[in-house]
Design a protein around this motif. Sequence first.
Motif, PDB file in Angstrom:
ATOM      1  N   VAL A  21      43.336  38.573  42.438  1.00 60.62           N
ATOM      2  CA  VAL A  21      42.818  39.757  41.983  1.00 60.62           C
ATOM      3  C   VAL A  21      41.504  40.447  42.787  1.00 60.62           C
ATOM      4  N   HIS A  22      41.740  41.363  43.267  1.00 62.75           N
ATOM      5  CA  HIS A  22      40.613  41.993  44.112  1.00 62.75           C
ATOM      6  C   HIS A  22      40.499  43.640  43.632  1.00 62.75           C
ATOM      7  N   PRO A  23      39.395  43.864  42.768  1.00 59.37           N
ATOM      8  CA  PRO A  23      39.205  45.057  42.165  1.00 59.37           C
ATOM      9  C   PRO A  23      38.400  45.928  43.184  1.00 59.37           C
ATOM     10  N   TYR A  24      38.653  47.258  43.145  1.00 63.26           N
ATOM     11  CA  TYR A  24      37.827  48.366  43.854  1.00 63.26           C
ATOM     12  C   TYR A  24      37.107  49.118  42.822  1.00 63.26           C
ATOM     13  N   THR A  25      36.062  49.967  43.377  1.00 61.91           N
ATOM     14  CA  THR A  25      35.305  49.799  44.306  1.00 61.91           C
ATOM     15  C   THR A  25      33.981  49.597  43.784  1.00 61.91           C
TER      16      THR A  25
END
Length: 374
Positions: free
Chosen positions: A313-317
């Motif tokens: 899980v790599h959320p932005y921004t």
Amino acid sequence: MPRAHRRTALLAASVVAVPLLLAGPATAAPPEREDRGPEADELLVIGHRGASGYRPEHTLAAYELAARMGADYIEPDVVSTADGVLVARHENEISGTTDVAERPEFADRRTTKVIDGVELTGWFTEDFTLAELRTLRAVERLPGIREENTLYDGLYEVPTLDEVLELREELSRELRRDIGVYIETKHPTYFDGIDLSLEEPLVEDLDEAGLDRRSSPVFVQSFETANLLELDEVVDVPLVQLMSNTGAPADLVAAGDPRTYADLATAEGLAEIGEYADGVGPDKNLVIPREDDGTLGEPTSFVADAHAADLLVHPYTFRNENEFLPADLRDPGEEPSDYGQAIDEQLAYWEAGVDGLFTDNPDTGVVSRELFED
Ligand code: G3P
Ligand code: CA
């Protein structure tokens, strides 16, 4: 798969019907965590459009600064030129990030198009050859918020993806650590429709750079689904499904499929995504929504649901300025362009279990990660 075979397979995949996402029950085992990229078990700081908090976005200067600030990955968004070269821009309409509007020789290229259902007027990369695009210079997208970045207006060209990959290699050598690339294909269905498909040159560029292995420091990301399904058949590098907190993937809309990002963000949707992707890049509000008064709320089940599907899980921004922060983390009485409590925001997300984050300010991301890991 040998390179020639990969290109053939990809081209073939582009002309046959792609199985629709979520079309049936999940049957394939999700990939093992250790089978993903080299940084899979580390918390990642991803330099969003480079260190775009400090330099005009998607320039070699922005990417280089991100790496020097400690970013694990630099993030080029890619679109196509008229001659089929992938270049780094957030969108194919370039009046907001280049000086094209000031160039009389290109005045007649100004036009109106519909991109993913949205009517836009401006100048578009697909109407310029690479040689023509090279005569333009990058400018700051947010001069009102990032006035200091306008210092660099006019200094930098629009880079090709090849150049970004070369820079990555040079910086990895100099800094003695692997700098990864986190490449996003922009508007892939639109570019397919004008015979400038993004996936073939992307695969070719990765192959030529020797970045075509499962262990290569690469993620390929998209807000659309069909191109990731295609790529899953022909590349080994990890794939990431991006998710907005509103609307629907453009390819599903084009196909008349009613499913939305909200459907993809359910536990069932994430389990299906786990069949072809290795991670998800959600709008950060899907992980921790804001309350009605704009303050930061409580984490949803998104991270747990994604991890249950073996998805990173790599959320932005994440951005430092008050303008972009939750109401309770802004510094009252100060300007929208002043920095607020950005570290506190990021700590909330690390504590919610995310595996990395996209940030315009990679140095701040490194600090928040250090604080969390301590
Ligand atoms: O790719 C992650 C994030 O960059 C998605 O948003 O619009 O900045 O490309 P965008
Ligand atoms: Ca992006």
